[in-house]
Design an enzyme around this catalytic site. Sequence first.
Site, PDB file in Angstrom:
ATOM      1  N   VAL A 163      54.066  56.553  71.303  1.00  0.00           N
ATOM      2  CA  VAL A 163      53.214  57.011  69.899  1.00  0.00           C
ATOM      3  C   VAL A 163      54.483  57.398  69.070  1.00  0.00           C
ATOM      4  O   VAL A 163      55.639  58.190  69.383  1.00  0.00           O
ATOM      5  CB  VAL A 163      52.509  58.049  70.294  1.00  0.00           C
ATOM      6  CG1 VAL A 163      51.970  58.702  68.968  1.00  0.00           C
ATOM      7  CG2 VAL A 163      51.371  57.672  71.128  1.00  0.00           C
ATOM      8  N   ALA A 175      58.620  60.800  68.348  1.00  0.00           N
ATOM      9  CA  ALA A 175      58.146  59.966  68.963  1.00  0.00           C
ATOM     10  C   ALA A 175      57.990  60.512  70.535  1.00  0.00           C
ATOM     11  O   ALA A 175      58.376  61.530  70.877  1.00  0.00           O
ATOM     12  CB  ALA A 175      58.653  58.517  69.104  1.00  0.00           C
ATOM     13  N   LYS A 176      56.990  59.803  71.326  1.00  0.00           N
ATOM     14  CA  LYS A 176      56.855  60.238  72.817  1.00  0.00           C
ATOM     15  C   LYS A 176      56.011  59.003  73.579  1.00  0.00           C
ATOM     16  O   LYS A 176      55.427  58.219  72.905  1.00  0.00           O
ATOM     17  CB  LYS A 176      56.145  61.405  73.068  1.00  0.00           C
ATOM     18  CG  LYS A 176      56.298  62.353  74.204  1.00  0.00           C
ATOM     19  CD  LYS A 176      57.708  62.803  74.160  1.00  0.00           C
ATOM     20  CE  LYS A 176      57.927  63.916  75.327  1.00  0.00           C
ATOM     21  NZ  LYS A 176      58.997  64.936  74.880  1.00  0.00           N
ATOM     22  N   GLY A 177      56.189  59.038  74.807  1.00  0.00           N
ATOM     23  CA  GLY A 177      55.651  57.876  75.482  1.00  0.00           C
ATOM     24  C   GLY A 177      55.529  58.053  76.797  1.00  0.00           C
ATOM     25  O   GLY A 177      56.241  59.121  77.543  1.00  0.00           O
TER      26      GLY A 177
END
Length: 407
Positions: free
Chosen positions: A54, A99-101
Amino acid sequence: MFDQTTYYFRQAAEIMGIGKRIQRLLENPQRVVKVEIVIERDSGELATFTGFRVQHNNARGPFKGGLRYHPTVNEDHSTALAALMTWKAAIVDVPYGGAKGGINCDPRDLSPGELERITRKFTSEISDVIGPNRDIPAPDVNTNSQIMAWIMNEYSRLNGFSPAVVTGKPVELHGSPGRDEATGLGVAFCIREWLKREDAEIKDRTYAIQGFGNVGNFLAHHLSIRGGRVVAVSDVFGAILNPNGLDVEAVRAWVSEHGKLEGYPDAEAIPRDDLLYVECDVMVPAALGGVFTKENVHRVKATLIVEAANAPTTPEADKMFQDAGVRVLPDVLANAGGIIVSYFEWVQNIQQFRWDLDDIRSRLDNFMSRAAKTVFDLAEKKEIPVRTAAYIVAIGRVGKATVLSGI
Ligand code: NAD
């Protein structure tokens, strides 16, 4: 969880008088990528996992944020953590968006070979949206420098030599000295800056730390070498207490030999979650989210909470702490040491030179101290909670960059 981050964001945005349309623009992620990852297990069977990335906001620079390998990884969770990264990068003024995921897998069920295959497949699936100037992943829960090395290798295979595509790499493979201790040391710097305002030093306070992994263990080390008395620490298996102060180096040695705190001889073993309620001045959650809730806040005796973990305090608990005069140093500021040294790693990779550990530590100190001063000054001036002040600083910077770039 996204609601929780949004709650803090909206609280600050209301104080700043930001209109609903701009709020919506800053709240929602710019891109959500979901991929199916199919690998062959060692047994020859096929296994399928879901991976997410994301990308929340890149007004201030390329997206940046961790990859988590855990069964709870999903879109909502990744979105909340991606937004936190946007605000965190802005607060400490490193030129990144958030962001991250991660992948919804349990690495304990995977062999090293399966873990490598999953990582390489995921990297190739998202290789169009990551890159040194696009989105730079980093380690998070259950991911480490080895996994970053595989990502770098796979991405470089597809795009040419690109060490700056990820941070948190092994020091022997374009990683930076000091990245492993960065978050814990950054928390110690943040505490030191806060205590200056109470005319006190780290050595004048007692500490309890929930979680003795990367963050908790380096934090305990850096507090104790500065004279801080760490009275209790915990891990997933249990907690230990010594009101006179633990011998932190002996505890670290015990854990590196036995893999857990349990059995450590010079302390009293207490039930794991009782750690949160021990007598101490400073309580540091450094394990998980959602630790302080409206059900348990009244039992906490510390007068300062320092959020080394991401999102350990629910909004109701946060309000109750405020009402009780308990100060909370928020995650978006307190645990930003990791993103700061990740930035140093990226800069070193791009420019192909290396700083030594002393240099990294003093640069980290400068970034953390400057950010803490900006946030604490604003909180004092406006008589608002530190968390609200931190979000105001972040939203101001991201908002300004968005407007300057042209919506
Ligand atoms: P880690 O996996 O290295 O360590 C986690 C520790 O918490 C372990 O000791 C584990 O046993 C313990 N733990 C798990 N559940 C527990 C429970 N219920 N009670 C007590 N202890 C428990 O993880 P880490 O890298 O140290 O990260 C810890 C937290 O800090 C996470 O919330 C993470 O998102 C956050 N964080 C980490 C970094 C970083 O650079 N590592 C940066 C920013 C934020």
